[in-house]
Design an enzyme around this catalytic site. Structure first.
Site, PDB file in Angstrom:
ATOM      1  N   ARG A  21     -22.315 -13.815   6.569  1.00 41.08           N
ATOM      2  CA  ARG A  21     -23.690 -13.622   6.088  1.00 41.08           C
ATOM      3  C   ARG A  21     -24.592 -12.945   7.114  1.00 41.08           C
ATOM      4  O   ARG A  21     -25.770 -13.241   7.212  1.00 41.08           O
ATOM      5  CB  ARG A  21     -24.275 -14.964   5.610  1.00 41.08           C
ATOM      6  CG  ARG A  21     -23.487 -15.489   4.409  1.00 41.08           C
ATOM      7  CD  ARG A  21     -23.703 -16.934   4.156  1.00 41.08           C
ATOM      8  NE  ARG A  21     -23.151 -17.744   5.223  1.00 41.08           N
ATOM      9  CZ  ARG A  21     -23.166 -19.062   5.241  1.00 41.08           C
ATOM     10  NH1 ARG A  21     -23.726 -19.726   4.258  1.00 41.08           N
ATOM     11  NH2 ARG A  21     -22.647 -19.729   6.229  1.00 41.08           N
TER      12      ARG A  21
ATOM     13  N   GLY B 208       1.467   5.353  -4.050  1.00 40.96           N
ATOM     14  CA  GLY B 208       1.235   6.545  -4.882  1.00 40.96           C
ATOM     15  C   GLY B 208       0.175   6.258  -5.936  1.00 40.96           C
ATOM     16  O   GLY B 208       0.164   6.884  -6.998  1.00 40.96           O
ATOM     17  N   LYS B 209      -0.727   5.327  -5.623  1.00 40.11           N
ATOM     18  CA  LYS B 209      -1.767   4.939  -6.596  1.00 40.11           C
ATOM     19  C   LYS B 209      -2.675   6.111  -6.941  1.00 40.11           C
ATOM     20  O   LYS B 209      -3.053   6.285  -8.098  1.00 40.11           O
ATOM     21  CB  LYS B 209      -2.645   3.814  -6.026  1.00 40.11           C
ATOM     22  CG  LYS B 209      -1.936   2.497  -5.863  1.00 40.11           C
ATOM     23  CD  LYS B 209      -2.857   1.449  -5.297  1.00 40.11           C
ATOM     24  CE  LYS B 209      -3.268   1.693  -3.864  1.00 40.11           C
ATOM     25  NZ  LYS B 209      -2.223   1.623  -2.863  1.00 40.11           N
TER      26      LYS B 209
ATOM     27  N   GLY C  36       0.831  -1.213   0.000  1.00 39.98           N
ATOM     28  CA  GLY C  36       0.000   0.000   0.000  1.00 39.98           C
ATOM     29  C   GLY C  36       0.859   1.254   0.000  1.00 39.98           C
ATOM     30  O   GLY C  36       2.100   1.178   0.074  1.00 39.98           O
ATOM     31  N   ASP C  37       0.211   2.404  -0.157  1.00 41.37           N
ATOM     32  CA  ASP C  37       0.881   3.708  -0.122  1.00 41.37           C
ATOM     33  C   ASP C  37       1.911   3.879  -1.232  1.00 41.37           C
ATOM     34  O   ASP C  37       2.901   4.591  -1.064  1.00 41.37           O
ATOM     35  CB  ASP C  37       1.563   3.963   1.241  1.00 41.37           C
ATOM     36  CG  ASP C  37       0.611   3.748   2.390  1.00 41.37           C
ATOM     37  OD1 ASP C  37      -0.534   4.197   2.290  1.00 41.37           O
ATOM     38  OD2 ASP C  37       1.018   3.122   3.391  1.00 41.37           O
TER      39      ASP C  37
ATOM     40  N   THR D 176      -5.842  -0.072  10.794  1.00 38.52           N
ATOM     41  CA  THR D 176      -6.125   1.363  10.786  1.00 38.52           C
ATOM     42  C   THR D 176      -7.258   1.699  11.758  1.00 38.52           C
ATOM     43  O   THR D 176      -7.663   2.854  11.863  1.00 38.52           O
ATOM     44  CB  THR D 176      -6.532   1.821   9.373  1.00 38.52           C
ATOM     45  OG1 THR D 176      -7.681   1.064   8.977  1.00 38.52           O
ATOM     46  CG2 THR D 176      -5.422   1.613   8.367  1.00 38.52           C
TER      47      THR D 176
ATOM     48  N   GLN E  19      -4.984  -0.231  -0.840  1.00 38.50           N
ATOM     49  CA  GLN E  19      -3.934  -1.064  -0.215  1.00 38.50           C
ATOM     50  C   GLN E  19      -3.026  -1.656  -1.304  1.00 38.50           C
ATOM     51  O   GLN E  19      -2.840  -1.026  -2.320  1.00 38.50           O
ATOM     52  CB  GLN E  19      -4.550  -2.168   0.668  1.00 38.50           C
ATOM     53  CG  GLN E  19      -5.226  -1.654   1.933  1.00 38.50           C
ATOM     54  CD  GLN E  19      -6.651  -1.183   1.706  1.00 38.50           C
ATOM     55  OE1 GLN E  19      -7.426  -1.847   1.070  1.00 38.50           O
ATOM     56  NE2 GLN E  19      -6.982  -0.015   2.240  1.00 38.50           N
TER      57      GLN E  19
ATOM     58  N   GLY F 219      -6.107   5.741   2.349  1.00 36.79           N
ATOM     59  CA  GLY F 219      -5.887   7.186   2.428  1.00 36.79           C
ATOM     60  C   GLY F 219      -5.152   7.583   1.171  1.00 36.79           C
ATOM     61  O   GLY F 219      -3.962   7.360   1.040  1.00 36.79           O
ATOM     62  N   HIS F 220      -5.885   8.105   0.201  1.00 40.73           N
ATOM     63  CA  HIS F 220      -5.279   8.431  -1.092  1.00 40.73           C
ATOM     64  C   HIS F 220      -5.030   9.931  -1.188  1.00 40.73           C
ATOM     65  O   HIS F 220      -5.953  10.716  -1.113  1.00 40.73           O
ATOM     66  CB  HIS F 220      -6.211   7.975  -2.225  1.00 40.73           C
ATOM     67  CG  HIS F 220      -6.327   6.482  -2.324  1.00 40.73           C
ATOM     68  ND1 HIS F 220      -7.323   5.848  -3.000  1.00 40.73           N
ATOM     69  CD2 HIS F 220      -5.526   5.509  -1.837  1.00 40.73           C
ATOM     70  CE1 HIS F 220      -7.133   4.537  -2.915  1.00 40.73           C
ATOM     71  NE2 HIS F 220      -6.052   4.316  -2.217  1.00 40.73           N
TER      72      HIS F 220
ATOM     73  N   ASN G 133     -10.172   2.591   5.329  1.00 43.86           N
ATOM     74  CA  ASN G 133      -8.777   2.337   5.734  1.00 43.86           C
ATOM     75  C   ASN G 133      -7.809   2.969   4.736  1.00 43.86           C
ATOM     76  O   ASN G 133      -6.671   3.262   5.055  1.00 43.86           O
ATOM     77  CB  ASN G 133      -8.500   0.826   5.863  1.00 43.86           C
ATOM     78  CG  ASN G 133      -8.968  -0.001   4.673  1.00 43.86           C
ATOM     79  OD1 ASN G 133      -9.685   0.486   3.807  1.00 43.86           O
ATOM     80  ND2 ASN G 133      -8.567  -1.251   4.633  1.00 43.86           N
TER      81      ASN G 133
HETATM   82  P1  IMP Z   1      -6.991  -2.758   8.153  1.00 43.00           P
HETATM   83  O1  IMP Z   1      -7.146  -2.706   6.674  1.00 43.00           O
HETATM   84  O2  IMP Z   1      -7.349  -1.458   8.826  1.00 43.00           O
HETATM   85  O3  IMP Z   1      -7.671  -3.949   8.758  1.00 43.00           O
HETATM   86  O4  IMP Z   1      -5.434  -2.964   8.468  1.00 43.00           O
HETATM   87  C1  IMP Z   1      -4.745  -4.171   8.133  1.00 43.00           C
HETATM   88  C2  IMP Z   1      -3.326  -3.885   7.655  1.00 43.00           C
HETATM   89  O5  IMP Z   1      -3.402  -3.194   6.421  1.00 43.00           O
HETATM   90  C3  IMP Z   1      -2.505  -2.988   8.581  1.00 43.00           C
HETATM   91  O6  IMP Z   1      -1.154  -3.380   8.502  1.00 43.00           O
HETATM   92  C4  IMP Z   1      -2.684  -1.612   7.992  1.00 43.00           C
HETATM   93  O7  IMP Z   1      -1.615  -0.749   8.312  1.00 43.00           O
HETATM   94  C5  IMP Z   1      -2.690  -1.960   6.501  1.00 43.00           C
HETATM   95  N1  IMP Z   1      -3.397  -0.980   5.688  1.00 43.00           N
HETATM   96  C6  IMP Z   1      -4.728  -0.820   5.557  1.00 43.00           C
HETATM   97  N2  IMP Z   1      -5.000   0.177   4.690  1.00 43.00           N
HETATM   98  C7  IMP Z   1      -3.822   0.632   4.255  1.00 43.00           C
HETATM   99  C8  IMP Z   1      -3.447   1.637   3.310  1.00 43.00           C
HETATM  100  O8  IMP Z   1      -4.261   2.308   2.680  1.00 43.00           O
HETATM  101  N3  IMP Z   1      -2.102   1.802   3.124  1.00 43.00           N
HETATM  102  C9  IMP Z   1      -1.168   1.054   3.766  1.00 43.00           C
HETATM  103  N4  IMP Z   1      -1.480   0.123   4.646  1.00 43.00           N
HETATM  104  C10 IMP Z   1      -2.788  -0.104   4.883  1.00 43.00           C
END
Ligand code: IMP
Length: 435
Positions: free
Chosen positions: A153, A25-26, A22-23, A139, A234, A50-51, A48
């Protein structure tokens, strides 16, 4: 009869997927590629994500709305594979409207998307606290519990929000079980089912005009000759099947998620782009073979502004891991790579590229399924000469120093997928296509 899409000449549909944790730069890549499409559609995840997009010097952070919304005239879809936090969505819409971005009549939400409920968030937090040192590092947005309910379900869908009596009775029923877990297992306060239903039903009239059968909408637009960009959140290494389980998110961030999360057939997917940084970052827990030494990692973190857009957490920084990238290329079938943040590596004497792992005296080049094995892996680096000079105004590959070009060549040679775009700064303009 509909013409077979394979036989018709049509505009290409694009998929943008994170190739790392993730992160990558999409959002910026989606923002740039949106010029080429009619519709941008999110297929998984939820708030979760954050773009961040910097457009004309202004910074926008998106959690649920596809970043294509900044392009007037383009439509944005939130697909059935997303878990939607409707309260958060309205906040996001309002802040866009305040910034002068038109949202109404441009955003379409799937009636089949599941709803993220307040008890999901409480259970996410409680479960993380309960796990202690074994926590996932989520997150805290309730994503895992929301997808658990979908699979078990007992989830509530967007369409249910439009049927008030059913919605209230279902919230009451589900809250009983959630309160059992919250109170008896985690020792936390219970949720009030009726207050929860009230809060959601109060905003239902604002959500209703946005809701549609997005599978029918997308199919109709595709048949009419329009094209879409499927936007992933992600990344592949956080995918519930292919990621570093259990340190993953609870959805299918990789290419399979596009079809299940939007309800379109695979024959519509033309270009599948993987986005990678010129190095690697990860937030949350879990093994990270090419992680940099803390002091050096801190330097890259500062230079790259590596702090989470959703939680503000500092991201762990590492060298580019080609073992992991090759694996991501395989499971997604990437047709091209979009490489971001090359500028962050400028002015380093040497740059390390992780080309293998050493484990128990053996060199391996496969990304292991076992996390215990992955945790034992030590990176095998190929050292590359760094470059001097500021890349931020480079507008073609020829503007890059020879060492930077060699770095890109080495990556392509190993992964056998062409790098098609290179980004050299946060602004929309700081990007170019690589022939
Ligand atoms: P969740 O998606 O909040 O359940 O987090 C599960 C894992 O995914 C954790 O390690 C978070 O830090 C990671 N994660 C969730 N969303 C992002 C994102 O947008 N960027 C980077 N890591 C993420």
């Amino acid at each position: 009869m509909k013409t077979s899409s394979k036989k018709r000449r049509r505009k290409e549909n694009l998929v943008v997927i994170g190739a790392q944790w993730g992160d990558e730069g999409k959002a910026k890549m989606v923002d740039v590629l949106t010029e080429q499409v009619d519709i941008v559609a999110r297929y998984q995840g939820g708030s979760n994500a954050g773009h961040t997009v910097v457009a004309d010097g202004r910074k926008f952070v998106f959690h649920q709305i596809p970043s294509g919304i900044l392009h007037e005239g383009k439509k944005c879809v939130i697909g059935n594979g997303v878990v939607l936090d409707p309260l958060g969505l309205l906040e996001e819409m309002n802040s866009l409207v305040q910034a002068g971005v038109k949202v109404r009549n441009r955003l379409i939400i799937s009636d089949r998307a599941h709803l993220l409920m307040p008890y999901h968030r409480l259970l996410d937090g409680a479960s993380e606290t309960h796990k202690g040192r074994a926590k996932i590092g989520t997150t805290n947005r309730g994503i895992g519990p929301a997808y658990m309910d979908k699979m078990a379900r007992v989830g509530l869908k967007v369409v249910d929000l439009l049927e008030p009596a059913y919605f209230r009775s279902k919230v009451r029923e589900v809250a009983k079980e959630k309160n059992f877990w919250l109170k008896k297992y985690y020792g936390q306060a219970e949720v009030d089912a009726d207050k929860t239903a009230d809060a959601y039903l109060k905003i239902a009239p604002q959500i209703r005009p946005l809701v549609a059968d997005t599978t029918a909408y997308l199919e109709g637009r595709l048949q009419a000759g329009e094209n879409i960009l499927a936007e992933g959140a992600q990344g592949t290494l956080l995918d519930v099947d292919f990621g570093t389980y259990p340190y993953v998110t609870s959805s299918s961030a990789s290419v399979g998620g596009v079809c299940t999360g939007l309800g379109i057939g695979p024959q519509w997917l033309d270009e599948i782009y993987g986005v990678t940084k010129a190095y690697t970052t990860r937030v949350g827990e879990g093994p990270f073979p090419s992680e940099m030494e803390p002091d050096f990692g801190e330097k890259i973190r500062k230079r790259g502004g590596e702090y989470g857009a959703t939680t503000g957490r500092p991201r762990r920084c590492g060298w580019l891991d080609l073992v992991a990238l090759q694996y991501a290329c395989r499971v997604n079938g990437f047709t091209g790579i979009l490489l971001t943040k090359l500028d962050v590596l400028s002015y380093l004497q040497t740059i390390s590229l992780c080309v293998g792992y050493k484990v128990k005296g053996q060199i391996i080049r496969e990304f292991p399924a076992s996390l215990r094995r992955l945790a034992d892996c030590r990176p095998v680096y190929k050292e590359m000469k760094g470059w001097k000079g500021d890349l931020s105004s480079a507008s073609r590959v020829g503007d890059l120093p020879a060492e930077a070009r060699r770095y890109l060549d080495e990556i392509e040679k190993t992964i056998q997928v062409p790098i098609q775009w290179v980004s050299v700064g946060p602004d929309r303009a700081q990007i170019f296509q690589k022939p």
